[in-house]
Design a protein around this motif. Sequence first.
Motif, PDB file in Angstrom:
ATOM      1  N   ALA A   2       0.834  -1.192   0.000  1.00  0.00           N
ATOM      2  CA  ALA A   2       0.000   0.000   0.000  1.00  0.00           C
ATOM      3  C   ALA A   2       0.870   1.244   0.000  1.00  0.00           C
ATOM      4  CB  ALA A   2      -0.912  -0.001   1.232  1.00  0.00           C
ATOM      5  N   ASP A   3       0.292   2.389  -0.402  1.00  0.00           N
ATOM      6  CA  ASP A   3       1.017   3.649  -0.346  1.00  0.00           C
ATOM      7  C   ASP A   3       0.179   4.670   0.387  1.00  0.00           C
ATOM      8  OD1 ASP A   3      -0.906   4.515  -2.125  1.00  0.00           O
ATOM      9  OD2 ASP A   3       0.389   4.250  -3.883  1.00  0.00           O
ATOM     10  N   LEU A   4       0.590   5.934   0.316  1.00  0.00           N
ATOM     11  CA  LEU A   4      -0.087   6.958   1.091  1.00  0.00           C
ATOM     12  C   LEU A   4      -1.494   7.250   0.611  1.00  0.00           C
ATOM     13  CD1 LEU A   4       2.727   9.513   1.877  1.00  0.00           C
ATOM     14  CD2 LEU A   4       2.121   7.381   2.983  1.00  0.00           C
ATOM     15  N   GLN A   5      -1.853   6.794  -0.570  1.00  0.00           N
ATOM     16  CA  GLN A   5      -3.213   6.995  -1.056  1.00  0.00           C
ATOM     17  C   GLN A   5      -4.112   5.792  -0.749  1.00  0.00           C
ATOM     18  OE1 GLN A   5      -0.446   8.085  -3.130  1.00  0.00           O
ATOM     19  NE2 GLN A   5      -0.957   9.946  -2.009  1.00  0.00           N
ATOM     20  N   ALA A  21      -4.555   2.870  17.157  1.00  0.00           N
ATOM     21  CA  ALA A  21      -5.429   2.141  16.234  1.00  0.00           C
ATOM     22  C   ALA A  21      -4.653   1.331  15.215  1.00  0.00           C
ATOM     23  CB  ALA A  21      -6.354   3.135  15.518  1.00  0.00           C
ATOM     24  N   LYS A  22      -3.577   1.884  14.688  1.00  0.00           N
ATOM     25  CA  LYS A  22      -2.829   1.234  13.624  1.00  0.00           C
ATOM     26  C   LYS A  22      -1.452   0.743  14.059  1.00  0.00           C
ATOM     27  CE  LYS A  22      -5.828   2.010  10.263  1.00  0.00           C
ATOM     28  NZ  LYS A  22      -6.461   0.936   9.472  1.00  0.00           N
ATOM     29  N   GLY A  23      -0.980   1.207  15.191  1.00  0.00           N
ATOM     30  CA  GLY A  23       0.350   0.842  15.641  1.00  0.00           C
ATOM     31  C   GLY A  23       1.431   1.770  15.143  1.00  0.00           C
ATOM     32  N   PHE A  24       1.050   2.790  14.380  1.00  0.00           N
ATOM     33  CA  PHE A  24       2.012   3.765  13.878  1.00  0.00           C
ATOM     34  C   PHE A  24       1.284   5.031  13.451  1.00  0.00           C
ATOM     35  CE2 PHE A  24       0.411   2.290   9.931  1.00  0.00           C
ATOM     36  CZ  PHE A  24       0.743   3.212   8.936  1.00  0.00           C
ATOM     37  N   ALA A  25       2.063   6.095  13.279  1.00  0.00           N
ATOM     38  CA  ALA A  25       1.538   7.357  12.764  1.00  0.00           C
ATOM     39  C   ALA A  25       2.707   8.151  12.212  1.00  0.00           C
ATOM     40  CB  ALA A  25       0.839   8.157  13.866  1.00  0.00           C
ATOM     41  N   ILE A  26       2.422   9.036  11.278  1.00  0.00           N
ATOM     42  CA  ILE A  26       3.450   9.946  10.783  1.00  0.00           C
ATOM     43  C   ILE A  26       3.075  11.358  11.201  1.00  0.00           C
ATOM     44  CG2 ILE A  26       4.516  10.983   8.757  1.00  0.00           C
ATOM     45  CD1 ILE A  26       4.515   8.355   7.399  1.00  0.00           C
ATOM     46  N   LEU A  27       3.983  12.013  11.905  1.00  0.00           N
ATOM     47  CA  LEU A  27       3.778  13.389  12.329  1.00  0.00           C
ATOM     48  C   LEU A  27       4.427  14.295  11.294  1.00  0.00           C
ATOM     49  CD1 LEU A  27       4.689  13.033  16.122  1.00  0.00           C
ATOM     50  CD2 LEU A  27       2.531  12.497  14.972  1.00  0.00           C
ATOM     51  N   ARG A  28       3.603  14.956  10.513  1.00  0.00           N
ATOM     52  CA  ARG A  28       4.115  15.792   9.431  1.00  0.00           C
ATOM     53  C   ARG A  28       4.718  17.086   9.982  1.00  0.00           C
ATOM     54  NH1 ARG A  28       4.426  12.298   5.214  1.00  0.00           N
ATOM     55  NH2 ARG A  28       2.448  11.176   4.933  1.00  0.00           N
ATOM     56  N   GLY A  29       5.905  17.427   9.495  1.00  0.00           N
ATOM     57  CA  GLY A  29       6.541  18.670   9.901  1.00  0.00           C
ATOM     58  C   GLY A  29       6.850  18.754  11.376  1.00  0.00           C
ATOM     59  N   ARG A 147       9.254   4.754  -1.979  1.00  0.00           N
ATOM     60  CA  ARG A 147       9.113   3.324  -2.191  1.00  0.00           C
ATOM     61  C   ARG A 147      10.400   2.738  -2.776  1.00  0.00           C
ATOM     62  NH1 ARG A 147       4.715   0.035  -3.224  1.00  0.00           N
ATOM     63  NH2 ARG A 147       3.324   1.849  -3.261  1.00  0.00           N
ATOM     64  N   ALA A 148      11.041   3.486  -3.677  1.00  0.00           N
ATOM     65  CA  ALA A 148      12.192   2.956  -4.413  1.00  0.00           C
ATOM     66  C   ALA A 148      13.474   2.931  -3.584  1.00  0.00           C
ATOM     67  CB  ALA A 148      12.417   3.770  -5.692  1.00  0.00           C
ATOM     68  N   ASN A 149      13.625   3.904  -2.651  1.00  0.00           N
ATOM     69  CA  ASN A 149      14.918   3.977  -1.968  1.00  0.00           C
ATOM     70  C   ASN A 149      14.942   3.312  -0.599  1.00  0.00           C
ATOM     71  OD1 ASN A 149      13.757   5.763  -0.139  1.00  0.00           O
ATOM     72  ND2 ASN A 149      15.001   7.528  -0.719  1.00  0.00           N
ATOM     73  N   GLY A 150      13.913   2.556  -0.269  1.00  0.00           N
ATOM     74  CA  GLY A 150      13.951   1.790   0.972  1.00  0.00           C
ATOM     75  C   GLY A 150      13.163   2.371   2.114  1.00  0.00           C
ATOM     76  N   ALA A 175       6.000   3.816   4.170  1.00  0.00           N
ATOM     77  CA  ALA A 175       5.980   5.068   4.926  1.00  0.00           C
ATOM     78  C   ALA A 175       6.768   6.147   4.188  1.00  0.00           C
ATOM     79  CB  ALA A 175       6.535   4.850   6.324  1.00  0.00           C
ATOM     80  N   GLU A 176       6.241   6.577   3.059  1.00  0.00           N
ATOM     81  CA  GLU A 176       6.884   7.633   2.298  1.00  0.00           C
ATOM     82  C   GLU A 176       6.690   8.962   3.020  1.00  0.00           C
ATOM     83  OE1 GLU A 176       7.032   6.440  -2.287  1.00  0.00           O
ATOM     84  OE2 GLU A 176       4.986   6.872  -1.611  1.00  0.00           O
ATOM     85  N   CYS A 177       7.764   9.719   3.172  1.00  0.00           N
ATOM     86  CA  CYS A 177       7.676  10.987   3.885  1.00  0.00           C
ATOM     87  C   CYS A 177       8.915  11.812   3.593  1.00  0.00           C
ATOM     88  CB  CYS A 177       7.496  10.761   5.381  1.00  0.00           C
ATOM     89  SG  CYS A 177       8.793   9.774   6.132  1.00  0.00           S
ATOM     90  N   GLU A 178       8.956  12.999   4.178  1.00  0.00           N
ATOM     91  CA  GLU A 178      10.011  13.959   3.891  1.00  0.00           C
ATOM     92  C   GLU A 178      10.832  14.261   5.155  1.00  0.00           C
ATOM     93  OE1 GLU A 178      10.787  15.268   0.919  1.00  0.00           O
ATOM     94  OE2 GLU A 178       9.220  14.037  -0.007  1.00  0.00           O
ATOM     95  N   PRO A 179      12.059  14.751   4.996  1.00  0.00           N
ATOM     96  CA  PRO A 179      12.809  15.223   6.161  1.00  0.00           C
ATOM     97  C   PRO A 179      12.002  16.259   6.941  1.00  0.00           C
ATOM     98  CG  PRO A 179      14.247  15.094   4.252  1.00  0.00           C
ATOM     99  CD  PRO A 179      12.844  14.850   3.744  1.00  0.00           C
ATOM    100  N   GLY A 180      11.984  16.106   8.238  1.00  0.00           N
ATOM    101  CA  GLY A 180      11.143  16.940   9.098  1.00  0.00           C
ATOM    102  C   GLY A 180       9.935  16.188   9.614  1.00  0.00           C
ATOM    103  N   ASP A 181       9.487  15.168   8.864  1.00  0.00           N
ATOM    104  CA  ASP A 181       8.419  14.299   9.342  1.00  0.00           C
ATOM    105  C   ASP A 181       8.995  13.279  10.329  1.00  0.00           C
ATOM    106  OD1 ASP A 181       6.772  15.624   7.565  1.00  0.00           O
ATOM    107  OD2 ASP A 181       6.862  14.055   6.034  1.00  0.00           O
ATOM    108  N   ALA A 182       8.138  12.730  11.164  1.00  0.00           N
ATOM    109  CA  ALA A 182       8.553  11.704  12.121  1.00  0.00           C
ATOM    110  C   ALA A 182       7.648  10.491  11.980  1.00  0.00           C
ATOM    111  CB  ALA A 182       8.492  12.243  13.546  1.00  0.00           C
TER     112      ALA A 182
END
Length: 301
Positions: A2-5, A21-29, A147-150, A175-182
Amino acid sequence: MADLQSRDADALTARPDALGAKGFAILRGAASGATIARVASDLSPHFEATPFCQGGFYGTRTKRFGRLLSRSDAVAELVLQREVLALAERVLSPWCDTIQLNLGQAIEIHPGALPQFPHRDQDMWRGVTGEVEYLVNVIWPLTPFTRANGATLIWPGTHGAAALESEMVGEPVVAECEPGDAIVFLGSTLHGAGGNVTTAARRAIIVSYCLGWLKPYENQWLAYPPEVARRFPPELAALVGYRQHRPNLGNFEGQCPSILLGDAVPDHIAAIDALRPDQEAMLADYVDAQLAGGETARAGS
């Protein structure tokens, strides 16, 4: 995968309930770009100098190193990030008096790295499964996670009691995300690094917190001996082990090890009780009974 969509995308939000609920979360910024840039710059020469890991679990196309708080002052900002620390304390506090830093580790996954063996980090301890949460992990990307870089693969809903199941269920979320996300996930959540099929390495650091009475993954007192920890703010020094966990665990000569961060440590010091409230109450009742018994004996003599 699955992906972010996907239908699990609601787990990839800053809502704290997603963690339960899911066992994980991404905190944006969750961290500023300036902080991440400082960490990335400070750690870059260490990535370059560190040899590849040995062994199939760590990955022979992966580099790892610790002692991050000594290598970059900016890492402290991530370790003490308010929202993340509050999440960790909320998850772990039912089973401990205080939490501690489990590790701070930098990871660089190089091109050609295979997907990591799916695992649960809580399995490093042989405690009861499905009832207690032992740790909370936080991945801070230093480069974009794709997805491609691990990017880390996480199996939603595999935490808690579901950790008793022997087979993986469903497809992982990337878990695709950007630097600054956790990326925050429980120690009972099944996960693993993805494979890197690009031509560039992906970098991140992992900060994790565990129950204060466990032996942590990284030996914090060796990583940050007193001469290093003295320059830490008190909250950070406490997280890396300069704090007792009641009753009397991790003491130095019967006192809180924070005494080692002072200017001078006496050769001989008095041991001081550091008990839980329930133990203090039982002890008070016992002492009262002993005193009452002594008074009765003296009155009858």
